[in-house]
Design an enzyme around this catalytic site. Sequence first.
Site, PDB file in Angstrom:
ATOM      1  N   TYR A 124      46.391  45.104  35.209  1.00 18.04           N
ATOM      2  CA  TYR A 124      47.683  44.897  34.560  1.00 18.04           C
ATOM      3  C   TYR A 124      48.703  45.975  34.931  1.00 18.04           C
ATOM      4  O   TYR A 124      49.822  45.940  34.452  1.00 18.04           O
ATOM      5  CB  TYR A 124      47.524  44.900  33.038  1.00 18.04           C
ATOM      6  CG  TYR A 124      47.027  43.600  32.474  1.00 18.04           C
ATOM      7  CD1 TYR A 124      45.726  43.181  32.706  1.00 18.04           C
ATOM      8  CD2 TYR A 124      47.850  42.796  31.696  1.00 18.04           C
ATOM      9  CE1 TYR A 124      45.252  41.992  32.181  1.00 18.04           C
ATOM     10  CE2 TYR A 124      47.385  41.603  31.170  1.00 18.04           C
ATOM     11  CZ  TYR A 124      46.099  41.214  31.412  1.00 18.04           C
ATOM     12  OH  TYR A 124      45.640  40.034  30.897  1.00 18.04           O
ATOM     13  N   LYS A 187      32.019  45.585  34.653  1.00 18.39           N
ATOM     14  CA  LYS A 187      31.234  44.991  35.739  1.00 18.39           C
ATOM     15  C   LYS A 187      30.901  46.141  36.702  1.00 18.39           C
ATOM     16  O   LYS A 187      31.244  46.112  37.889  1.00 18.39           O
ATOM     17  CB  LYS A 187      32.083  43.891  36.408  1.00 18.39           C
ATOM     18  CG  LYS A 187      31.373  43.094  37.463  1.00 18.39           C
ATOM     19  CD  LYS A 187      30.456  42.041  36.909  1.00 18.39           C
ATOM     20  CE  LYS A 187      29.748  41.289  38.015  1.00 18.39           C
ATOM     21  NZ  LYS A 187      28.644  40.458  37.551  1.00 18.39           N
ATOM     22  N   ASP A 220      29.767  39.480  32.585  1.00 15.07           N
ATOM     23  CA  ASP A 220      29.278  38.093  32.728  1.00 15.07           C
ATOM     24  C   ASP A 220      28.175  37.814  31.713  1.00 15.07           C
ATOM     25  O   ASP A 220      28.205  36.818  30.985  1.00 15.07           O
ATOM     26  CB  ASP A 220      28.800  37.817  34.160  1.00 15.07           C
ATOM     27  CG  ASP A 220      27.981  38.947  34.755  1.00 15.07           C
ATOM     28  OD1 ASP A 220      27.963  40.054  34.176  1.00 15.07           O
ATOM     29  OD2 ASP A 220      27.351  38.736  35.804  1.00 15.07           O
ATOM     30  N   ASP A 244      41.202  41.013  27.718  1.00 15.02           N
ATOM     31  CA  ASP A 244      42.074  39.852  27.563  1.00 15.02           C
ATOM     32  C   ASP A 244      41.236  38.576  27.498  1.00 15.02           C
ATOM     33  O   ASP A 244      41.412  37.728  26.616  1.00 15.02           O
ATOM     34  CB  ASP A 244      43.036  39.805  28.747  1.00 15.02           C
ATOM     35  CG  ASP A 244      44.016  38.662  28.641  1.00 15.02           C
ATOM     36  OD1 ASP A 244      44.534  38.433  27.538  1.00 15.02           O
ATOM     37  OD2 ASP A 244      44.265  37.983  29.651  1.00 15.02           O
TER      38      ASP A 244
END
Length: 350
Positions: A124, A187, A220, A244
């Site tokens: 972002y 991740k 995930d 988000d």
Amino acid sequence: MNYKITLIPGDGTGPEIAESTRRVLDATGVKIDWEIAEAGCDVLEKYGTPLPEDVLKSIRRNKVAIKGPITTPIGSGFRSVNVALRKELDLYTCLRPCKTYKGVKSKYENIDLVIVRENTEDLYAGVEFEAGSEESKKIIELSKNKIRIDSAISIKPISKFASERIVRFAFEYAIKHKRKKVTAITKANIMKFTDGLFFTVAREVAKKYSGIEYEERLIDNMCMQLVQKPELYDVLVLPNLYGDIISDLCAGLIGGLGIAPGANIGNDIALFEPVHGSAPKYKGMNKVNPTAMILSGVLMLEYLGEKAAAKKLERVVSEVISEKKVVTYDLGGTAKTSEMADEIIKKLGD
Ligand code: NAD
């Protein structure tokens, strides 16, 4: 003493839910002088920008603001007003409690999660380079041609400074609200430097809070875990983009965007807003659910230290939802936005 608070109605369905929220908050008895600040698509022509400088000035002066959603036009010259507000005011925490309320249709019961999302960096940050530009060519060179020549490039910065303060916020929140566990999510198996740094910093911060359990999950796997066993989780802390996405997933767990509140908090400024967007297809129809913004108002009352008013308002909202008599379409009713607000106001007075 009256509180002076900036109210940004926003655009799309924003003004409708903002007006209902203002009336409901006034009915709690907490004395608020509202300073209305216009921003968003509807004022673009009038001011030449969707975020006039006066809006920022008003928030900086009053320190507390509540806003309706604002549309982000796709592909226009303007970046998101929402992202700009968070960055300009350094509102580094996005706090999103996700709770099931009785009467809301959902596949889940007893969800009580809190999402703490970093709000200022990650993908972002707005550092992007067009395909074919000089900048992207330089980066492609730097990557030793691991990147295809016709790529557009977005940069994902994750700093030690921002990671540390967001994780600290999550632990402090856990202590203040008698929560038991903080789960950090990234991740890091793939993005070893950026997401790896987030985990390294989180581990260090966690050592200072021995009373709160700390654990790590990969994003995930976390999506699956939240769908299968959300009851295992408590406070979640994440970098911006994962935060988000997980926010919408969790809004889905509790029965939809119409009831998911949020807050953007910095060191001395806080801006409260629903998780959902401007739902432009319902603009002017007095149809959408005002609850998410009203519950954002509950978070604002708590932030102001008006704990009794916050508790009462949340109880009344919960009662109105569970009775299912005067609720909007998404909660299975036929009430208008303003009628649902009227019902909440009536019960606040009982
Ligand atoms: P959205 O949240 O506006 O709406 C998606 C759908 O969810 C709606 O069509 C509606 O069916 C439902 N919904 C949303 N809010 C509801 C409510 N209060 N009551 C009942 N149903 C509701 O998402 P979108 O269509 O992806 O976004 C529209 C615009 O809003 C975009 O420009 C987006 O960038 C912007 N946006 C702004 C914010 C913000 O202001 N903080 C947040 C998210 C999206």
